[in-house]
Scaffold this active site. Structure first.
Site, PDB file in Angstrom:
ATOM      1  N   SER A   1      -9.587   2.129   3.152  1.00 44.38           N
ATOM      2  CA  SER A   1      -8.750   2.890   2.245  1.00 44.38           C
ATOM      3  C   SER A   1      -7.808   2.018   1.414  1.00 44.38           C
ATOM      4  O   SER A   1      -7.294   2.479   0.385  1.00 44.38           O
ATOM      5  CB  SER A   1      -7.915   3.912   3.019  1.00 44.38           C
TER       6      SER A   1
ATOM      7  N   LYS B   1       0.849  -1.197   0.000  1.00 42.20           N
ATOM      8  CA  LYS B   1       0.000   0.000   0.000  1.00 42.20           C
ATOM      9  C   LYS B   1       0.881   1.242   0.000  1.00 42.20           C
ATOM     10  O   LYS B   1       1.875   1.295   0.735  1.00 42.20           O
ATOM     11  CB  LYS B   1      -0.888  -0.018   1.244  1.00 42.20           C
TER      12      LYS B   1
ATOM     13  N   SER C   1      -9.703  -0.260   7.268  1.00 44.21           N
ATOM     14  CA  SER C   1      -9.154  -0.151   5.909  1.00 44.21           C
ATOM     15  C   SER C   1      -8.510  -1.404   5.339  1.00 44.21           C
ATOM     16  O   SER C   1      -8.224  -1.426   4.146  1.00 44.21           O
ATOM     17  CB  SER C   1      -8.131   0.971   5.858  1.00 44.21           C
TER      18      SER C   1
END
Ligand code: GLN
Length: 501
Positions: free
Chosen positions: A157, A82, A181
């Site tokens: 997210s 990420k 997330s």
């Protein structure tokens, strides 16, 4: 999309096939890179891909194998990171324009551990700006799309990470979870997501959103993969004072032992007492609970009475911490700096850089958090939220007197349409109702796919564990998976709403 080869279907199978010489790391990496090339223009799951470096890493693994060297547990497995986590030599954006041009000087500890384990790093995945969001739509680089239906959000997210794993653009991913997330995008994309206990995984080299809540964790195709990935990245790190000193147990040792005698708490507030829970999501979750019972677990009704305060509590604490953490993006130290105008002072430079660099959602949160901490309001808002946080924590503590894990839906709904909630941030915040309490209480939690909604979109079951008891959590998750099966990655992603005949 071309069907995944057997060794691409799980991290475990992939590592095994490479170690046994059945396939080279280079072949597996090329397959992942080819799929990225074909599908990323639509899915927007990756913000940065470094094919040359990935192939170099893969060839090094192949050479090491041929030379008879001992291979790490992830040798040759292509994974993504990420873009909130530092990888040396790759740009780090946090999904924001404010970090434009910033490349970190070193790896995060978790990335260092991936490298030591032999993983091949494909690139950086898309996310909501500074991990603030539940749909990936606050990314400054456009949203990632859900591979099950590209008109739908992948969740957030860590939406890029989830989309990438679901579509086979890499075998596994690292995400981060501050309020859901990892788990929520995993649920919306039909993969496994594990948020470890607070303190289980080092955050050195991870961009801070809300420091009392953030954790890094695995996003994978199977529960065993999540266990193996946590085994690699977790455990003490002298570089992070918030990282717990306890060593990780062997997370795979009891994975197949089943759930006979396990007490599974079913929080009233997550099912019968939940507002806005889609009945079709509920029925998948009920079926998974029945299956656990069928395997010898006992279902225990429990109450988490302060659940109705989690949303307010989370959004006060998370925004307060974010307003402090994001103060460092001032145009002087990292990334982007505005063009100086004649007569500008340092305050103008800060203000204009931040005004230009941050997106709407981030500004909204900085304003909320600054307000919650400001003189005269701090007691009424931030400190009160901290006291309510303790009550939420105590609800879970009481539940552990009668249960070993808790279970419920990860998200009240399946993946929604892109744009559906962009004008209504509060409605979007409400989607996090089942995941936030876990972060406020510092607990580990896992989302496991439990089949498809009639709309053809994946549903996730959330399992919550006692502090630092990821092993039991994963064992329960493996049992759920054994009944529900893993979800086949979707075929060629298209933009239509797919309803099975
Ligand atoms: N959706 C939540 C938020 O916007 C959680 C995000 C996260 O876990 N990073 O804060």
């Amino acid at each position: 999309m071309t069907a995944l080869l057997p060794h691409e279907q799980s991290l475990t199978a992939c590592a095994q096939a490479i170690a046994a010489g059945e396939v080279t790391a280079e072949t597996v990496t090329r397959a992942a890179l080819d799929r990225i090339e074909a599908q990323n223009p639509l899915l927007n799951a990756y913000l940065h891909v470094d094919s040359a470096v990935a192939l170099q890493q893969a060839r090094a693994v192949d050479l090491a194998r041929v030379a008879g060297k001992e291979l790490g547990p992830l040798a040759g497995v292509p994974v993504s990171v990420k873009d909130l986590i530092a990888v040396q030599g790759m740009p780090l954006t946090a999904g924001s324009r404010i970090l434009q041009g910033y490349t970190p000087p070193r790896d995060a500890t978790v990335v260092e551990r991936l490298r030591t384990a032999g993983a091949v790093l494909l690139g950086k995945t898309n996310l909501d700006e500074f991990a603030m969001g539940s749909s990936n739509e606050s990314s400054a680089f456009g949203p990632a799309r859900n591979p099950w239906n590209t008109q739908r959000v992948p969740g957030g997210s860590s939406g890029g990470a989830a989309a990438a794993v679901a579509a086979g653009l890499g075998v596994a991913a690292l995400g981060t979870d501050t309020g859901g997330s990892i788990r929520q995008p995993a649920a919306l994309c039909g993969i496994v997501g594990l948020k470890p206990s607070y303190g289980r995984v080092s955050r050195l080299g991870v961009v801070a959103y809300a420091s009392s809540l953030d954790q890094v964790g695995p996003m994978t195709r199977t529960v065993r993969d999540a266990a193996r990935l946590l085994q690699v990245i977790g455990g003490p790190d002298p570089g992070d004072a918030t990282c717990d000193l306890r060593a990780l147990p062997d997370l795979e040792a009891n994975l197949d032992q089943g759930v006979a005698g396990l007490r599974v708490g079913v929080p009233h507030e997550f099912l019968d007492g939940a507002e806005g829970l889609d009945p079709a999501v509920r029925s998948r979750v009920d079926a998974a609970l029945q299956a656990l019972q069928g395997r010898g677990a006992t279902l225990v009704p429990v109450a988490l009475p302060h659940t109705r305060h989690t949303l307010a509590t989370y959004y006060l604490i998370a925004t307060a911490e974010a307003s402090a953490n994001l103060a460092r993006y001032d145009g002087v130290r990292f990334g982007r700096r505005t063009e100086a105008r004649p007569g500008d002072g340092i305050d103008d430079l800060y203000a204009r850089t931040r005004g230009e660099g941050f997106g709407t959602e981030v500004k909204r949160r900085i304003l909320l958090g600054t307000f919650a901490l400001s003189a005269g309001y701090r007691d009424a808002w931030y400190e009160k939220a901290c006291r309510v946080r303790r009550l939420i924590h105590d609800d879970f503590e009481r539940a552990w007197q009668t249960c070993d894990v808790l279970a419920g839906p990860t998200s009240p709904v399946v993946a929604w349409k892109l744009g559906e909630f962009v004008q209504d941030p509060l409605a979007m915040y409400l989607m996090d109702v089942f995941t936030l309490g876990v972060n406020l209480a510092g607990l580990p939690a896992l989302s496991v796919p439990v089949g498809l909604h009639p709309d053809g979109l994946p549903v996730g079951l959330q399992l919550i564990g006692r502090p630092f008891d990821e092993a039991t959590l994963l064992r329960a998750g493996a049992t759920v998976e054994a009944d529900a099966g893993t979800l086949e990655p979707p075929e060629t992603p298209d933009a239509s709403d797919r309803r099975p005949a």
